[in-house]
Design an enzyme around this catalytic site. Sequence first.
Site, PDB file in Angstrom:
ATOM      1  CG  PHE A 126      49.999 -13.212  18.782  1.00  0.00           C
ATOM      2  CD1 PHE A 126      49.154 -14.159  18.226  1.00  0.00           C
ATOM      3  CD2 PHE A 126      50.272 -13.280  20.145  1.00  0.00           C
ATOM      4  CE1 PHE A 126      48.590 -15.167  19.010  1.00  0.00           C
ATOM      5  CE2 PHE A 126      49.713 -14.278  20.932  1.00  0.00           C
ATOM      6  CZ  PHE A 126      48.874 -15.224  20.366  1.00  0.00           C
ATOM      7  CE1 TYR A 177      38.924 -16.174  17.559  1.00  0.00           C
ATOM      8  CE2 TYR A 177      39.047 -14.095  18.733  1.00  0.00           C
ATOM      9  CZ  TYR A 177      39.170 -14.817  17.570  1.00  0.00           C
ATOM     10  OH  TYR A 177      39.513 -14.192  16.407  1.00  0.00           O
TER      11      TYR A 177
HETATM   12  C1  LIG Z   1      35.052 -11.504  14.219  1.00  0.00           C
HETATM   13  C2  LIG Z   1      34.878 -12.012  12.799  1.00  0.00           C
HETATM   14  C3  LIG Z   1      36.160 -12.708  12.365  1.00  0.00           C
HETATM   15  C4  LIG Z   1      33.725 -13.000  12.813  1.00  0.00           C
HETATM   16  O1  LIG Z   1      33.608 -13.603  11.517  1.00  0.00           O
HETATM   17  P1  LIG Z   1      32.236 -14.269  11.032  1.00  0.00           P
HETATM   18  O2  LIG Z   1      32.545 -15.084   9.830  1.00  0.00           O
HETATM   19  O3  LIG Z   1      31.199 -13.230  10.923  1.00  0.00           O
HETATM   20  O4  LIG Z   1      31.901 -15.223  12.247  1.00  0.00           O
HETATM   21  P2  LIG Z   1      30.979 -16.543  12.150  1.00  0.00           P
HETATM   22  O5  LIG Z   1      29.816 -16.271  11.256  1.00  0.00           O
HETATM   23  O6  LIG Z   1      31.794 -17.724  11.813  1.00  0.00           O
HETATM   24  O7  LIG Z   1      30.489 -16.659  13.629  1.00  0.00           O
HETATM   25  C5  LIG Z   1      30.832 -17.746  14.457  1.00  0.00           C
HETATM   26  C6  LIG Z   1      30.196 -17.526  15.783  1.00  0.00           C
HETATM   27  O8  LIG Z   1      30.814 -16.417  16.426  1.00  0.00           O
HETATM   28  C7  LIG Z   1      29.837 -15.411  16.725  1.00  0.00           C
HETATM   29  N1  LIG Z   1      30.505 -14.122  16.506  1.00  0.00           N
HETATM   30  C8  LIG Z   1      31.164 -13.764  15.408  1.00  0.00           C
HETATM   31  N2  LIG Z   1      31.681 -12.538  15.589  1.00  0.00           N
HETATM   32  C9  LIG Z   1      31.328 -12.137  16.815  1.00  0.00           C
HETATM   33  C10 LIG Z   1      31.558 -10.971  17.560  1.00  0.00           C
HETATM   34  N3  LIG Z   1      32.271  -9.952  17.060  1.00  0.00           N
HETATM   35  N4  LIG Z   1      31.073 -10.901  18.814  1.00  0.00           N
HETATM   36  C11 LIG Z   1      30.348 -11.938  19.305  1.00  0.00           C
HETATM   37  N5  LIG Z   1      30.100 -13.083  18.632  1.00  0.00           N
HETATM   38  C12 LIG Z   1      30.581 -13.170  17.397  1.00  0.00           C
HETATM   39  C13 LIG Z   1      28.696 -15.666  15.782  1.00  0.00           C
HETATM   40  O9  LIG Z   1      27.486 -15.152  16.291  1.00  0.00           O
HETATM   41  C14 LIG Z   1      28.714 -17.172  15.703  1.00  0.00           C
HETATM   42  O10 LIG Z   1      28.140 -17.692  16.869  1.00  0.00           O
HETATM   43  P3  LIG Z   1      27.536 -19.181  16.929  1.00  0.00           P
HETATM   44  O11 LIG Z   1      28.164 -19.986  15.841  1.00  0.00           O
HETATM   45  O12 LIG Z   1      27.920 -19.664  18.279  1.00  0.00           O
HETATM   46  O13 LIG Z   1      26.061 -18.998  16.737  1.00  0.00           O
HETATM   47  C15 LIG Z   1      34.561 -10.859  11.835  1.00  0.00           C
HETATM   48  O14 LIG Z   1      33.409 -10.190  12.272  1.00  0.00           O
HETATM   49  C16 LIG Z   1      35.674  -9.851  11.692  1.00  0.00           C
HETATM   50  O15 LIG Z   1      36.503  -9.987  10.813  1.00  0.00           O
HETATM   51  N6  LIG Z   1      35.724  -8.805  12.559  1.00  0.00           N
HETATM   52  C17 LIG Z   1      36.717  -7.729  12.446  1.00  0.00           C
HETATM   53  C18 LIG Z   1      38.154  -8.247  12.706  1.00  0.00           C
HETATM   54  C19 LIG Z   1      38.260  -8.943  14.047  1.00  0.00           C
HETATM   55  O16 LIG Z   1      37.897  -8.414  15.071  1.00  0.00           O
HETATM   56  N7  LIG Z   1      38.797 -10.170  14.016  1.00  0.00           N
HETATM   57  C20 LIG Z   1      39.057 -10.932  15.204  1.00  0.00           C
HETATM   58  C21 LIG Z   1      40.506 -10.760  15.531  1.00  0.00           C
HETATM   59  S1  LIG Z   1      40.967 -11.460  17.060  1.00  0.00           S
END
Ligand SMILES: CC(C)(COP(=O)(O)OP(=O)(O)OC[C@H]1O[C@@H](n2cnc3c(N)ncnc32)[C@H](O)[C@@H]1OP(=O)(O)O)[C@@H](O)C(=O)NCCC(=O)NCCS
Length: 436
Positions: free
Chosen positions: A436, A150
């Site tokens: 949350f 984030y």
């Molecule tokens: C984390 C999650 C929501 C990311 O979704 P995603 O659609 O793959 O993410 P995006 O493709 O939009 O990525 C956006 C950016 O975040 C980065 N990013 C995404 N997930 C990441 C992770 N787990 N760790 C590090 N960077 C991450 C991407 O590399 C990308 O970077 P950039 O745009 O600066 O080059 C997804 O992997 C997921 O659902 N994970 C399991 C549930 C979870 O942990 N959710 C978060 C709850 S707080």
Amino acid sequence: MTELADVPIDQASATSLSVNGLRLALVDTSDHAKFETWLRADSRGFHEPEFSAETITHHVTGLADRRTTGVWDDSTLDAATPVATVSSWTVDMTVPGRRTLEALAISSVTVAPTHRRKGIARNLLEGELRTAHQRGIPMAILTVSESTIYGRFGFAPAAFAANLEIDTKRVTWTGPTPDGRVNFITRSQFRNDVAEMHERVRLDSPGQIPAWGLRWDQLAGIADDDKNKGADLRAVRYDDADGHARGLALYRVTENEGDFRGHTLTVLHLSHETDDAYFALWRYLLEMDLVRALKAVHRTVDEPVVWNISDRRAASQSTWDHLWLRILDVRASLEARRYAGEGRCVLRVEDELGFATGTYLLEVDATGTARVTAGFDGDDSASISLPITSLSALYLGGVSASTLSSAGLLAGTSKSVATLDSIFHSARAPWLSISF
Ligand SMILES: CC(C)(COP(=O)(O)OP(=O)(O)OC[C@H]1O[C@@H](n2cnc3c(N)ncnc32)[C@H](O)[C@@H]1OP(=O)(O)O)[C@@H](O)C(=O)NCCC(=O)NCCS
């Protein structure tokens, strides 16, 4: 409170996702079947077991008031199930000075593993932030699964939490002995008491937010249809000498099969509105027979109890970043809190997403009240340049400007860094007691 549940989805994100054949839409949470499908996608995103019908009913009623958003891919085999989820709602977050600031709480951020790293989460997050900003909500907040995600959206950790471990056989209680008593209560009673107690104490710690019924049901182990889920939980309450409930604890004792005197007691919750309640509950937990190890999860980073035991080295603690903040409106956020002293500083804020970029004059008077002038272009010899992540980290007073300066995350004269240190500091370490 700003009502966001029905505010239309963000058009920029909808357009960006549609280029890849994806559809961004709100879920009508009064439609049980549609909301259920979204809830199942959300839990699948966190790798949770499939919800039973009973759990679904609990969630459908418990979370219906939230802004609930999904992304659909009509080309998948199961086109009715969203491939991504996010939910949000507005809360009064406690800020220093026992005041509150309206914040957008964001949760349920999931993207299906079949659709990861295509920019879906970015569109969801940026869409929620734009929606909040347009409606004048000055802050967004999250508790995060991973601390790597984030920062790129302007969030930074601002309230930390700690897990505490105490070798109970090495310690005796050295703290005060209050007059009241500790009583067992049922988990249902605990569930009702904890909701009321949280409302009475949440202004004590910057970072706290109001909770919701389902969260307390889950803590007390009465939300789930798995009947054994809460069976090993015990709840106690401290009643003062006049019989008023002043503190609560929830714990479980796990047997050590090889040594019946070596059980582990895990404290899942402890809240108190008087020092006496704190002393009595900790003493009760530390003096438990048959227990050798006490683990307390999700505590504050400065638990006084380590000063109430005979051997400090019997206690160890690990901390983590728990509450992440993202300032959207610098003036509204900075004017909402109170400060530890008088001071003046010019803040040059950089924000990649543009919401907060600008130069702000922060003037704090002797009462700790701030006045912020946005677009300031006067004398800025006492100025600090910093990204929005650093200002968000500083906001609750749990992270020092000196630390961020040493880490190269803000720049300014040593005098202006010292000013920020002294005025932003919070005597009570920021803490959010729920996730949350
Ligand atoms: C984390 C999650 C929501 C990311 O979704 P995603 O659609 O793959 O993410 P995006 O493709 O939009 O990525 C956006 C950016 O975040 C980065 N990013 C995404 N997930 C990441 C992770 N787990 N760790 C590090 N960077 C991450 C991407 O590399 C990308 O970077 P950039 O745009 O600066 O080059 C997804 O992997 C997921 O659902 N994970 C399991 C549930 C979870 O942990 N959710 C978060 C709850 S707080």
